[in-house]
Design a protein around this motif. Structure first.
Motif, mmCIF file in Angstrom:
data_model
loop_
_atom_site.group_PDB
_atom_site.id
_atom_site.type_symbol
_atom_site.label_atom_id
_atom_site.label_comp_id
_atom_site.label_asym_id
_atom_site.label_seq_id
_atom_site.Cartn_x
_atom_site.Cartn_y
_atom_site.Cartn_z
ATOM 1 N N ILE A 376 0.737 -1.261 -0.211
ATOM 2 C CA ILE A 376 0.294 -0.079 0.314
ATOM 3 C C ILE A 376 0.712 1.818 -0.070
ATOM 4 O O ILE A 376 0.277 2.467 -0.178
ATOM 5 C CB ILE A 376 -0.814 -0.186 0.964
ATOM 6 C CG1 ILE A 376 -0.418 0.252 2.439
ATOM 7 C CG2 ILE A 376 -1.799 -1.367 0.862
ATOM 8 C CD1 ILE A 376 -0.091 1.143 3.013
ATOM 9 N N VAL A 377 2.202 0.988 0.148
ATOM 10 C CA VAL A 377 3.189 2.288 -0.074
ATOM 11 C C VAL A 377 2.965 3.358 -1.264
ATOM 12 O O VAL A 377 2.699 4.205 -0.926
ATOM 13 C CB VAL A 377 4.425 1.668 0.085
ATOM 14 C CG1 VAL A 377 5.482 3.382 -0.357
ATOM 15 C CG2 VAL A 377 4.824 1.194 1.428
ATOM 16 N N GLN A 378 3.170 2.508 -2.551
ATOM 17 C CA GLN A 378 2.212 3.700 -3.560
ATOM 18 C C GLN A 378 0.874 3.893 -3.491
ATOM 19 O O GLN A 378 1.182 5.037 -4.099
ATOM 20 C CB GLN A 378 2.221 2.896 -4.822
ATOM 21 C CG GLN A 378 2.354 2.976 -6.531
ATOM 22 C CD GLN A 378 2.129 2.191 -7.632
ATOM 23 O OE1 GLN A 378 1.688 1.464 -6.980
ATOM 24 N NE2 GLN A 378 2.827 2.482 -8.141
ATOM 25 N N THR A 379 0.226 3.390 -3.159
ATOM 26 C CA THR A 379 -1.334 4.176 -2.573
ATOM 27 C C THR A 379 -1.165 4.926 -1.795
ATOM 28 O O THR A 379 -1.918 6.276 -1.876
ATOM 29 C CB THR A 379 -2.212 3.381 -2.500
ATOM 30 O OG1 THR A 379 -2.387 2.173 -3.174
ATOM 31 C CG2 THR A 379 -3.291 3.786 -1.996
ATOM 32 N N ALA A 380 -0.609 4.836 -0.582
ATOM 33 C CA ALA A 380 -0.390 6.315 0.183
ATOM 34 C C ALA A 380 0.558 7.316 0.069
ATOM 35 O O ALA A 380 0.087 8.466 0.638
ATOM 36 C CB ALA A 380 0.243 5.273 1.920
ATOM 37 N N LEU A 381 1.386 6.947 -0.658
ATOM 38 C CA LEU A 381 2.406 8.486 -1.225
ATOM 39 C C LEU A 381 1.840 8.693 -2.289
ATOM 40 O O LEU A 381 1.795 10.001 -2.433
ATOM 41 C CB LEU A 381 3.684 8.002 -1.682
ATOM 42 C CG LEU A 381 4.343 7.365 -0.293
ATOM 43 C CD1 LEU A 381 6.223 6.864 -0.556
ATOM 44 C CD2 LEU A 381 4.920 8.533 0.979
ATOM 45 N N GLY A 382 1.080 8.470 -3.248
ATOM 46 C CA GLY A 382 1.154 8.582 -4.475
ATOM 47 C C GLY A 382 -0.875 9.803 -4.137
ATOM 48 O O GLY A 382 -1.053 10.189 -4.917
ATOM 49 N N GLY A 383 -1.402 9.231 -3.501
ATOM 50 C CA GLY A 383 -2.678 9.295 -2.816
ATOM 51 C C GLY A 383 -2.867 10.737 -2.516
ATOM 52 O O GLY A 383 -2.676 11.351 -1.918
ATOM 53 N N TYR A 384 -4.439 10.810 -1.910
ATOM 54 C CA TYR A 384 -4.807 12.075 -1.451
ATOM 55 C C TYR A 384 -4.669 12.215 0.204
ATOM 56 O O TYR A 384 -4.537 10.649 0.727
ATOM 57 C CB TYR A 384 -6.527 11.803 -1.233
ATOM 58 C CG TYR A 384 -6.656 12.689 -0.273
ATOM 59 C CD1 TYR A 384 -7.091 14.760 -0.656
ATOM 60 C CD2 TYR A 384 -7.503 12.924 0.892
ATOM 61 C CE1 TYR A 384 -7.606 15.723 -0.061
ATOM 62 C CE2 TYR A 384 -7.920 13.838 1.962
ATOM 63 C CZ TYR A 384 -7.791 14.814 1.404
ATOM 64 O OH TYR A 384 -8.088 16.199 2.581
ATOM 65 N N GLN A 385 -3.719 13.376 0.702
ATOM 66 C CA GLN A 385 -2.896 13.180 1.813
ATOM 67 C C GLN A 385 -3.810 13.491 3.459
ATOM 68 O O GLN A 385 -3.757 14.724 2.937
ATOM 69 C CB GLN A 385 -1.894 13.857 1.693
ATOM 70 C CG GLN A 385 -0.422 13.810 0.628
ATOM 71 C CD GLN A 385 0.250 12.009 1.317
ATOM 72 O OE1 GLN A 385 0.311 11.565 2.047
ATOM 73 N NE2 GLN A 385 -0.343 11.094 -0.395
ATOM 74 N N SER A 386 -4.961 12.895 3.553
ATOM 75 C CA SER A 386 -5.432 13.123 4.743
ATOM 76 C C SER A 386 -5.365 13.367 5.744
ATOM 77 O O SER A 386 -6.024 14.319 6.761
ATOM 78 C CB SER A 386 -6.643 11.838 5.192
ATOM 79 O OG SER A 386 -5.493 11.177 5.373
ATOM 80 N N VAL A 387 -3.444 13.473 6.182
ATOM 81 C CA VAL A 387 -3.285 14.064 7.395
ATOM 82 C C VAL A 387 -2.962 15.648 7.347
ATOM 83 O O VAL A 387 -3.221 16.252 8.534
ATOM 84 C CB VAL A 387 -1.485 13.635 7.551
ATOM 85 C CG1 VAL A 387 -0.671 14.053 6.216
ATOM 86 C CG2 VAL A 387 -1.258 13.680 8.837
ATOM 87 N N LYS A 388 -3.003 16.790 5.891
ATOM 88 C CA LYS A 388 -3.623 17.780 6.365
ATOM 89 C C LYS A 388 -4.312 18.252 6.350
ATOM 90 O O LYS A 388 -4.752 19.259 7.046
ATOM 91 C CB LYS A 388 -2.954 17.606 4.505
ATOM 92 C CG LYS A 388 -2.082 17.720 4.152
ATOM 93 C CD LYS A 388 -1.956 18.372 1.980
ATOM 94 C CE LYS A 388 -0.003 17.791 1.728
ATOM 95 N NZ LYS A 388 -0.685 18.126 0.109
ATOM 96 N N ASN A 389 -5.070 17.295 6.109
ATOM 97 C CA ASN A 389 -7.011 17.993 7.204
ATOM 98 C C ASN A 389 -6.915 18.414 8.795
ATOM 99 O O ASN A 389 -7.426 18.597 9.277
ATOM 100 C CB ASN A 389 -7.981 16.973 6.649
ATOM 101 C CG ASN A 389 -8.311 16.996 5.883
ATOM 102 O OD1 ASN A 389 -8.302 17.626 4.281
ATOM 103 N ND2 ASN A 389 -8.855 15.912 4.931
ATOM 104 N N TYR A 390 -5.454 17.598 9.488
ATOM 105 C CA TYR A 390 -5.282 17.496 10.806
ATOM 106 C C TYR A 390 -4.411 18.448 11.220
ATOM 107 O O TYR A 390 -4.439 18.704 12.575
ATOM 108 C CB TYR A 390 -4.510 15.783 10.874
ATOM 109 C CG TYR A 390 -5.609 14.907 10.544
ATOM 110 C CD1 TYR A 390 -6.828 14.665 11.761
ATOM 111 C CD2 TYR A 390 -5.383 13.417 10.659
ATOM 112 C CE1 TYR A 390 -7.555 13.306 11.548
ATOM 113 C CE2 TYR A 390 -5.689 12.075 10.512
ATOM 114 C CZ TYR A 390 -6.856 12.139 10.710
ATOM 115 O OH TYR A 390 -7.829 10.978 9.997
ATOM 116 N N ILE A 391 -3.334 18.629 10.176
ATOM 117 C CA ILE A 391 -3.124 19.960 11.025
ATOM 118 C C ILE A 391 -2.598 21.640 10.760
ATOM 119 O O ILE A 391 -1.702 21.371 10.383
ATOM 120 C CB ILE A 391 -1.204 19.295 10.483
ATOM 121 C CG1 ILE A 391 -1.042 19.498 8.011
ATOM 122 C CG2 ILE A 391 -0.690 17.725 10.637
ATOM 123 C CD1 ILE A 391 -0.083 19.037 8.113
#
Length: 496
Positions: A376-391
């Protein structure tokens, strides 16, 4: 050595002689003996027993016979002795832990955490602010990551290349390009069962007995533990609280010797939440360049940065040096339990060709890292970065940082520097006001009284008993309850 007998006698002697744990540490230092509070805590709780040198030191302090203190003097009265003699012709062989572990400490899961586990087993509910594990606090993995792992599970039943799946390493290489890390190929990327495994692997491949590695104080204690376990010596350089917890450049320079092989940078920093600016990173690179040091950069929190600040990889500033950069998905994608991290070798790799052979050997020996997590590394790094909503303002982690920073500074006797990244804060406590000589005891007293689990500052190789780390992952209402309990506790607490 019978641990329960030894623990009982050690506790009894400490009470009779009115000697506290911290005094034993001081007495040991005076005699040049390595003895930490964590060791003593494990001795008095019966979890472990000391090696011969430490046992004799304790016996001398208490003016008793070492054999009696250890419990061995009673063995001839034990029925097990008869069994041993009859069936083995002598004493039963005793198996002890390796002496390499004598000075290895990891208090993030140490004595205070052990006490919390005991309390939980007795039915007590404990608020755990000790470890950066997002899942228990309601942070969820992005749906597409879970979906893609499910779809690929049947394709992940065999071993991968020891470095990792092609697709995973390709995505990481592209991420390295975004971070401007120079001279990186597919062969320079290694996946691991979390960054922790890779840190251990790197230190094991590098260190001979007596080699020195510069590590920040405070640090993430796994670094110190892995250097020690590898036979090296962790030399701690000070991070200056008065300067936003930045590394003290002059202190680093003073601590470099002919045995110094490498410097460790933790940026963003755990436990302080500090984020290092480009100018500071350039100073660190200049030191490494002048003294021909390898750079290890722990950047697991590089996507958890607040206030529109930018994280800069130090490797991007050091194309002529050999650098190893660590990161992963545990924190940014809230999947700590999946155990997927990576390291990137960059810069002047000709300086480390033999070392890289050692890394390859150890990487091959463990066969490969967790293949479903790699998928899932490719999906995680290439997809929508939901962490941005937290910070960002309004996001959970951002608002929890704002709350905990203000709430802690509002407690008399507590002060804290505002974190710029990650989800930790490292407040200072007025030791004179509360008569604190032993920060582990402070953490234990708070745990037993208010059922709140924190890790004391010395657990992060901070030299003074005047700090502790708070994980601010819980929702604000939980943090409100925790800080009110801490305020109440400190309204009457005096260490004895």
């Amino acid at each position: 050595m019978e641990s329960s007998i030894f623990a009982a006698r050690l506790n009894d002697m400490m009470q009779q002689k009115k000697i506290k744990q911290i005094e034993l540490v001081r007495l040991a230092e005076e005699k040049g003996i390595k003895l930490g509070k964590s060791h003593i805590s494990q001795y008095v709780s019966g979890k472990t027993t000391p090696r011969k040198e430490i046992l004799q030191f304790l016996a001398d302090v208490f003016e008793v016979d070492a054999q009696w203190l250890s419990g061995k003097a009673d063995e001839n009265k034990d029925e097990k002795k008869v069994f041993h003699t009859v069936h083995t012709g002598g004493n039963m062989r005793e198996f002890k832990k390796s002496t390499k572990l004598e000075n290895v400490l990891y208090d993030v899961r140490g004595p205070v955490v052990d006490e919390a586990a005991r309390m939980e087993n007795d039915g007590t509910q404990v608020l755990k602010l000790n470890i950066g594990n997002p899942a228990p606090f309601g942070f969820r993995t992005p749906d597409e990551v879970i979906y893609d792992m499910r779809r690929q599970l049947t394709e992940c039943e065999g071993y991968s290349d020891s470095r990792g799946l092609f697709a995973a390493r390709k995505a990481i290489m592209q991420y390295a390009q975004i971070k401007n890390i120079p001279n990186v190929t597919m062969d320079d990327i290694y996946t691991g069962n979390g960054v922790s495994e890779l840190i251990n692997l790197c230190m094991s491949a590098l260190l001979d007995d007596g080699d020195e590695v510069l590590i920040p104080s405070p640090d993430y204690p796994l670094w110190t533990a892995c250097v020690t376990l590898g036979g090296g010596k962790a030399v701690h350089y000070i991070c200056d609280e008065q300067a936003e917890w930045y590394p003290d450049i002059d202190d680093i320079k003073k601590k470099i010797t002919s045995r110094t092989k490498a410097i460790v940078i933790i940026n963003p920093n755990n436990p302080t939440g500090a984020l290092y600016p480009k100018e500071l990173l350039e100073e660190l690179v200049n030191i490494a360049r002048e003294h021909q040091l390898m750079i290890f950069s722990d950047e697991i929190y590089d996507r958890l940065v607040f206030d529109d600040e930018e994280h800069i990889s130090i490797a991007a500033l050091a194309p002529d040096l050999f650098c190893v950069t660590f990161s992963g998905l545990s924190k940014s994608h809230m999947i700590a339990g999946f155990r997927i991290g990576w390291m990137i070798l960059s810069g002047n790799k000709s300086l480390a060709s033999d070392y890289i052979q050692g890394i390859n050997m150890l990487s091959n020996m463990r066969l490969c890292s967790n293949v479903p997590a790699q998928s899932i590394v490719q999906t995680a790094l290439g997809g929508y970065q939901s962490v941005k909503n937290y910070i960002v303002p309004g996001g959970r982690i951002y608002e929890q940082r704002e709350y905990i920073y203000k709430a802690l500074n509002d407690i008399p006797g507590i002060s804290a520097v505002k974190p710029k990244a990650a989800f930790y804060i490292f407040p200072k406590i007025d030791t004179k006001k509360f008569n604190i000589l032993d920060d582990e005891k402070f953490a234990l007293d708070l745990l037993r009284d208010k059922k709140i689990l924190l890790i004391n500052g010395r657990g992060f190789n901070w030299s003074q008993p005047d700090h502790f780390r708070v994980v601010y992952l819980p929702r604000i209402e939980v943090l409100e309850d925790a800080t009110e309990k801490l305020r109440d506790f400190l309204s009457y607490y005096k260490q004895r």
